[in-house]
Design a protein around this motif. Structure first.
Motif, PDB file in Angstrom:
ATOM      1  N   UNK A 105      23.311   5.986 -12.922  1.00 51.15           N
ATOM      2  CA  UNK A 105      24.381   6.322 -13.866  1.00 51.15           C
ATOM      3  C   UNK A 105      24.937   7.712 -13.571  1.00 51.15           C
ATOM      4  N   UNK A 106      24.056   8.660 -13.362  1.00 54.31           N
ATOM      5  CA  UNK A 106      24.475  10.026 -13.094  1.00 54.31           C
ATOM      6  C   UNK A 106      25.238  10.118 -11.773  1.00 54.31           C
ATOM      7  N   UNK A 107      24.743   9.459 -10.738  1.00 52.81           N
ATOM      8  CA  UNK A 107      25.424   9.504  -9.439  1.00 52.81           C
ATOM      9  C   UNK A 107      26.804   8.848  -9.517  1.00 52.81           C
ATOM     10  N   UNK A 108      26.913   7.761 -10.269  1.00 54.00           N
ATOM     11  CA  UNK A 108      28.215   7.104 -10.444  1.00 54.00           C
ATOM     12  C   UNK A 108      29.201   7.988 -11.182  1.00 54.00           C
ATOM     13  N   UNK A 109      28.724   8.628 -12.246  1.00 55.72           N
ATOM     14  CA  UNK A 109      29.598   9.526 -13.005  1.00 55.72           C
ATOM     15  C   UNK A 109      30.007  10.718 -12.148  1.00 55.72           C
ATOM     16  N   UNK A 110      29.081  11.238 -11.394  1.00 55.65           N
ATOM     17  CA  UNK A 110      29.388  12.382 -10.521  1.00 55.65           C
ATOM     18  C   UNK A 110      30.422  11.992  -9.469  1.00 55.65           C
ATOM     19  N   UNK A 111      30.337  10.780  -8.935  1.00 56.68           N
ATOM     20  CA  UNK A 111      31.326  10.322  -7.949  1.00 56.68           C
ATOM     21  C   UNK A 111      32.706  10.210  -8.577  1.00 56.68           C
ATOM     22  N   UNK A 112      32.769   9.713  -9.827  1.00 60.19           N
ATOM     23  CA  UNK A 112      34.064   9.642 -10.529  1.00 60.19           C
ATOM     24  C   UNK A 112      34.647  11.032 -10.735  1.00 60.19           C
ATOM     25  N   UNK A 113      33.792  11.981 -11.097  1.00 62.18           N
ATOM     26  CA  UNK A 113      34.250  13.359 -11.326  1.00 62.18           C
ATOM     27  C   UNK A 113      34.778  13.961 -10.026  1.00 62.18           C
ATOM     28  N   UNK A 114      34.056  13.765  -8.943  1.00 67.49           N
ATOM     29  CA  UNK A 114      34.487  14.324  -7.653  1.00 67.49           C
ATOM     30  C   UNK A 114      35.855  13.798  -7.232  1.00 67.49           C
ATOM     31  N   UNK A 115      36.107  12.516  -7.486  1.00 68.99           N
ATOM     32  CA  UNK A 115      37.402  11.929  -7.119  1.00 68.99           C
ATOM     33  C   UNK A 115      38.545  12.585  -7.877  1.00 68.99           C
ATOM     34  N   UNK A 116      38.264  13.033  -9.084  1.00 72.05           N
ATOM     35  CA  UNK A 116      39.325  13.565  -9.932  1.00 72.05           C
ATOM     36  C   UNK A 116      39.470  15.077  -9.863  1.00 72.05           C
ATOM     37  N   UNK A 117      38.625  15.758  -9.127  1.00 75.92           N
ATOM     38  CA  UNK A 117      38.694  17.220  -9.044  1.00 75.92           C
ATOM     39  C   UNK A 117      40.045  17.751  -8.565  1.00 75.92           C
ATOM     40  N   UNK A 118      40.729  17.083  -7.617  1.00 80.62           N
ATOM     41  CA  UNK A 118      42.021  17.623  -7.165  1.00 80.62           C
ATOM     42  C   UNK A 118      43.129  17.539  -8.228  1.00 80.62           C
ATOM     43  N   UNK A 119      42.956  16.706  -9.245  1.00 78.49           N
ATOM     44  CA  UNK A 119      43.995  16.536 -10.272  1.00 78.49           C
ATOM     45  C   UNK A 119      44.022  17.724 -11.222  1.00 78.49           C
ATOM     46  N   UNK A 120      45.168  17.932 -11.894  1.00 75.35           N
ATOM     47  CA  UNK A 120      45.205  18.955 -12.944  1.00 75.35           C
ATOM     48  C   UNK A 120      44.166  18.634 -14.027  1.00 75.35           C
ATOM     49  N   UNK A 121      43.654  19.663 -14.665  1.00 77.55           N
ATOM     50  CA  UNK A 121      42.537  19.537 -15.607  1.00 77.55           C
ATOM     51  C   UNK A 121      42.782  18.483 -16.689  1.00 77.55           C
ATOM     52  N   UNK A 122      43.923  18.530 -17.361  1.00 75.83           N
ATOM     53  CA  UNK A 122      44.204  17.580 -18.449  1.00 75.83           C
ATOM     54  C   UNK A 122      44.304  16.142 -17.943  1.00 75.83           C
ATOM     55  N   UNK A 123      44.937  15.963 -16.797  1.00 77.86           N
ATOM     56  CA  UNK A 123      45.059  14.624 -16.226  1.00 77.86           C
ATOM     57  C   UNK A 123      43.685  14.089 -15.802  1.00 77.86           C
ATOM     58  N   UNK A 124      42.867  14.963 -15.249  1.00 74.96           N
ATOM     59  CA  UNK A 124      41.513  14.559 -14.848  1.00 74.96           C
ATOM     60  C   UNK A 124      40.697  14.138 -16.068  1.00 74.96           C
ATOM     61  N   UNK A 125      40.786  14.897 -17.166  1.00 80.87           N
ATOM     62  CA  UNK A 125      40.059  14.540 -18.386  1.00 80.87           C
ATOM     63  C   UNK A 125      40.535  13.203 -18.950  1.00 80.87           C
ATOM     64  N   UNK A 126      41.822  12.987 -18.919  1.00 84.93           N
ATOM     65  CA  UNK A 126      42.364  11.718 -19.410  1.00 84.93           C
ATOM     66  C   UNK A 126      41.836  10.541 -18.579  1.00 84.93           C
ATOM     67  N   UNK A 127      41.847  10.685 -17.277  1.00 83.76           N
ATOM     68  CA  UNK A 127      41.348   9.601 -16.408  1.00 83.76           C
ATOM     69  C   UNK A 127      39.847   9.393 -16.580  1.00 83.76           C
ATOM     70  N   UNK A 128      39.100  10.487 -16.777  1.00 85.35           N
ATOM     71  CA  UNK A 128      37.661  10.351 -17.008  1.00 85.35           C
ATOM     72  C   UNK A 128      37.385   9.582 -18.300  1.00 85.35           C
ATOM     73  N   UNK A 129      38.155   9.868 -19.337  1.00 86.97           N
ATOM     74  CA  UNK A 129      37.977   9.141 -20.601  1.00 86.97           C
ATOM     75  C   UNK A 129      38.264   7.660 -20.424  1.00 86.97           C
ATOM     76  N   UNK A 130      39.271   7.339 -19.610  1.00 84.77           N
ATOM     77  CA  UNK A 130      39.612   5.929 -19.361  1.00 84.77           C
ATOM     78  C   UNK A 130      38.534   5.238 -18.527  1.00 84.77           C
TER      79      UNK A 130
END
Length: 167
Positions: free
Chosen positions: A101-126
């Motif tokens: 679970x942790x490795x999967x979540x970390x991979x999702x976070x890494x994919x979104x790091x280049x995005x602006x902060x608010x957009x990354x948070x929105x995609x993480x919530x989705x």
């Protein structure tokens, strides 16, 4: 009790992600044990949005049960030999669950790091959270894959009844 469990789980995972963010050692080790994953292994993986692992689990469980049915059909005296395989699978998933679970979540976070902060948070919530109904699809897949094993068991039972009636 539900709110207490969610509160405890939230604290646990927030601490884990804080360690990740601050580059401290990961709190998830192979020694951590997820009780829910032991008892609901495939369905826990599906619920936690890890469909690839859930699909592998369905195939493994269906294959093991089918092999058990074939062996029990050929050698009825071995019917108790494989009774522990479900528990072994559940314990393996329970031991690995938090790490996966942790490795999967970390991979999702890494994919979104280049995005602006608010957009990354929105995609993480989705993309994050749980999927309360996905386990139904995996249950259907498991039942579908178990049809040959059920047929083998049923035909073996009919043969035993026919043999007993012949005597």
């Amino acid at each position: 009790r539900g709110a207490w469990s969610r509160e405890r789980a939230m604290h646990y995972y927030l601490r884990a992600f804080e360690c990740y963010h601050n580059a401290r050692p990961q709190p998830f080790t192979f020694g951590s044990l997820n009780i829910w994953a032991i008892f609901f292994s495939i369905f826990w993986l599906a619920y936690r949005r890890m469909p690839a692992f859930a699909a592998v689990g369905v195939v493994v469980v269906a294959a093991v049960i089918s092999i058990e049915a074939l062996i029990e059909n050929a050698h009825p005296e071995m019917s108790k030999t494989f009774s522990a395989t479900g528990w072994i699978f559940g314990i393996v998933v329970g031991v690995l669950a938090n790490r996966l679970y942790f490795l999967g979540a970390r991979a999702r976070i890494r994919k979104l790091l280049p995005l602006p902060h608010e957009q990354a948070l929105l995609r993480l919530r989705e993309a994050g959270g749980v999927n309360s109904w996905s386990w139904i699809g995996f249950l259907g897949l498991l039942l579908f894959l178990l049809m040959p094993a059920l047929y083998i068991s049923e035909s073996a039972g009919e043969e035993k009844v026919a043999a007993a009636q012949a005597v």
